[in-house]
Enzyme design. Structure first.
Site, PDB file in Angstrom:
ATOM      1  N   ASP A 173       0.844  -1.193   0.000  1.00  0.00           N
ATOM      2  CA  ASP A 173       0.000   0.000   0.000  1.00  0.00           C
ATOM      3  C   ASP A 173       0.884   1.249   0.000  1.00  0.00           C
ATOM      4  O   ASP A 173       1.912   1.282   0.692  1.00  0.00           O
ATOM      5  CB  ASP A 173      -0.887   0.052   1.257  1.00  0.00           C
ATOM      6  CG  ASP A 173      -2.263  -0.540   1.021  1.00  0.00           C
ATOM      7  OD1 ASP A 173      -2.473  -1.158  -0.041  1.00  0.00           O
ATOM      8  OD2 ASP A 173      -3.124  -0.403   1.919  1.00  0.00           O
ATOM      9  N   ILE A 174       0.483   2.275  -0.750  1.00  0.00           N
ATOM     10  CA  ILE A 174       1.150   3.575  -0.653  1.00  0.00           C
ATOM     11  C   ILE A 174       0.659   4.258   0.622  1.00  0.00           C
ATOM     12  O   ILE A 174      -0.552   4.376   0.853  1.00  0.00           O
ATOM     13  CB  ILE A 174       0.846   4.454  -1.879  1.00  0.00           C
ATOM     14  CG1 ILE A 174       1.323   3.764  -3.158  1.00  0.00           C
ATOM     15  CG2 ILE A 174       1.512   5.820  -1.725  1.00  0.00           C
ATOM     16  CD1 ILE A 174       1.017   4.547  -4.434  1.00  0.00           C
ATOM     17  N   ASN A 181      -3.491  12.550  -2.587  1.00  0.00           N
ATOM     18  CA  ASN A 181      -4.441  12.890  -3.647  1.00  0.00           C
ATOM     19  C   ASN A 181      -5.152  14.204  -3.340  1.00  0.00           C
ATOM     20  O   ASN A 181      -5.344  15.045  -4.219  1.00  0.00           O
ATOM     21  CB  ASN A 181      -5.463  11.755  -3.797  1.00  0.00           C
ATOM     22  CG  ASN A 181      -5.503  11.185  -5.195  1.00  0.00           C
ATOM     23  OD1 ASN A 181      -4.723  11.577  -6.061  1.00  0.00           O
ATOM     24  ND2 ASN A 181      -6.410  10.269  -5.425  1.00  0.00           N
ATOM     25  N   HIS A 186      -5.882  14.841  -8.384  1.00  0.00           N
ATOM     26  CA  HIS A 186      -5.886  13.536  -9.039  1.00  0.00           C
ATOM     27  C   HIS A 186      -4.798  13.384 -10.114  1.00  0.00           C
ATOM     28  O   HIS A 186      -4.205  12.306 -10.235  1.00  0.00           O
ATOM     29  CB  HIS A 186      -7.271  13.237  -9.625  1.00  0.00           C
ATOM     30  CG  HIS A 186      -8.295  12.946  -8.564  1.00  0.00           C
ATOM     31  ND1 HIS A 186      -8.259  11.810  -7.785  1.00  0.00           N
ATOM     32  CD2 HIS A 186      -9.367  13.654  -8.146  1.00  0.00           C
ATOM     33  CE1 HIS A 186      -9.271  11.819  -6.930  1.00  0.00           C
ATOM     34  NE2 HIS A 186      -9.965  12.934  -7.132  1.00  0.00           N
ATOM     35  N   ASP A 190      -2.204  10.402  -9.941  1.00  0.00           N
ATOM     36  CA  ASP A 190      -1.979   9.447 -11.034  1.00  0.00           C
ATOM     37  C   ASP A 190      -0.495   9.309 -11.341  1.00  0.00           C
ATOM     38  O   ASP A 190       0.009   8.194 -11.566  1.00  0.00           O
ATOM     39  CB  ASP A 190      -2.726   9.897 -12.291  1.00  0.00           C
ATOM     40  CG  ASP A 190      -4.227   9.685 -12.189  1.00  0.00           C
ATOM     41  OD1 ASP A 190      -4.668   9.012 -11.235  1.00  0.00           O
ATOM     42  OD2 ASP A 190      -4.956  10.196 -13.062  1.00  0.00           O
ATOM     43  N   GLU A 217      -4.575   2.541  -4.453  1.00  0.00           N
ATOM     44  CA  GLU A 217      -3.145   2.596  -4.153  1.00  0.00           C
ATOM     45  C   GLU A 217      -2.612   1.239  -3.714  1.00  0.00           C
ATOM     46  O   GLU A 217      -1.528   1.140  -3.141  1.00  0.00           O
ATOM     47  CB  GLU A 217      -2.886   3.635  -3.063  1.00  0.00           C
ATOM     48  CG  GLU A 217      -3.334   3.251  -1.676  1.00  0.00           C
ATOM     49  CD  GLU A 217      -4.804   3.558  -1.394  1.00  0.00           C
ATOM     50  OE1 GLU A 217      -5.149   3.701  -0.213  1.00  0.00           O
ATOM     51  OE2 GLU A 217      -5.598   3.649  -2.346  1.00  0.00           O
TER      52      GLU A 217
END
Length: 302
Positions: A173-174, A181, A186, A190, A217
């Site tokens: 996971d980030i 975000n 966004h 991205d 993520e």
């Protein structure tokens, strides 16, 4: 412009290798192998062939066994195999096709026939590859998507259960991605996902390993035939690779740059349990890594 396709020609006769190579070398990159073991090694290399022309009658390991082993390995199962043989019995041809070959060419070699069949099968493979990319590739990051991950997970789980070999899985996971975000928007989010995905994918070198974006993520890395030591080394390599990107994360409560948390688990699958068991163990290890402060990994071994 399309890249030149690679053809692997497998035959224990140097004369036959020379004849077939001469027919194909103007249009394709040609590799050769004089026995089954060498053919399997070239087929599973970092740059596998697009098509294999395989002699049937070879010492030690005949073409039928080579084909069977190619089709049993997920990393080589998708490579089209054309048998080339002096035996033209219906039974021989049927056996070759039943093992997964897509065509059967009878010697002596007729150049125009070989060229036409190779050309047709290369075009078919390119079409199949394009369709597979459209259905199994994450549209944003370019790595595998959840669908391909699920398919490979179940395939590798069953294979490892039959062979009783270890299998590892990394859940990733980030850290604090929602805050990233919200702060950078966004488009910024991205770009972060793309760079993280590229860093993770660059850590993987074996064709059997799979890095996938499983949603938002969340990422995962499937590692067949990998013990806990090897999996832990790769997990730390992935953590360090993302940290080395030095992507600013002004809203992170734990670090000033983008980091990831990882959970890695290793098990020898059993035939009476689902592949989801491995996912659940990896997710539990990931939760521990997050609870312990993030930007780290926790390993679980069963």
């Amino acid at each position: 412009m399309q890249a030149q396709a690679t053809i692997l020609v497998v035959d224990d006769s140097p004369e036959n290798l020379q004849v077939i190579s001469a027919v194909l070398k103007q249009d394709y990159k040609v590799k050769v192998a004089i026995n089954g073991e060498r053919a399997l090694a070239l087929a599973s290399a970092a740059e596998p062939p697009d098509l294999i022309l395989l002699d049937v009658m070879m010492p030690d390991m005949d073409g039928y066994e080579v084909c069977a082993r190619l089709k049993q390995n997920p990393a080589t199962a998708g490579i089209p195999v054309l048998f080339v043989s002096s035996r033209d019995d219906e039974e021989d041809e049927a056996r070759g096709l039943s093992l997964g070959a897509i065509d059967y060419i009878v010697k002596p070699i007729r150049p125009s026939i070989v060229q036409a069949r190779v050309r047709n099968h290369i075009e078919l493979k390119r079409s199949r590859d394009l369709l597979e990319r459209l259905t199994t590739q994450d549209h944003l990051t370019g790595i595998s998507n959840r669908r391909r991950f699920d398919d490979r997970l179940h395939l590798e789980w069953q294979r490892a259960a039959r062979a009783q070999t270890p299998m590892s899985l990394i859940a990733i996971d980030i850290d604090h991605f929602k805050a990233y975000n919200d702060h950078y928007g966004h488009p910024g989010g991205d770009q972060c996902l793309i760079q993280v995905a590229q860093a993770l994918a660059a850590c993987v070198t074996r064709p059997t390993d799979l890095v996938a974006r499983c949603g938002g993520e969340e990422f995962a890395c499937l590692l067949p035939s990998t013990d806990s030591c090897g999996a832990s080394r790769l997990t730390e390599q992935m953590r360090a690779a993302v940290e080395a990107l030095c992507l600013e994360h002004a809203q992170s409560p734990t670090h000033g740059h983008v980091t990831i948390s990882l959970g890695v688990t290793t098990a020898i699958p059993q035939t009476d349990e689902p592949a989801q068991a491995l996912v659940d163990m990896a997710d539990a290890a990931l939760y521990e890594a997050k609870s312990a402060g993030r930007n780290r990994f926790v390993a679980r071994i069963r």
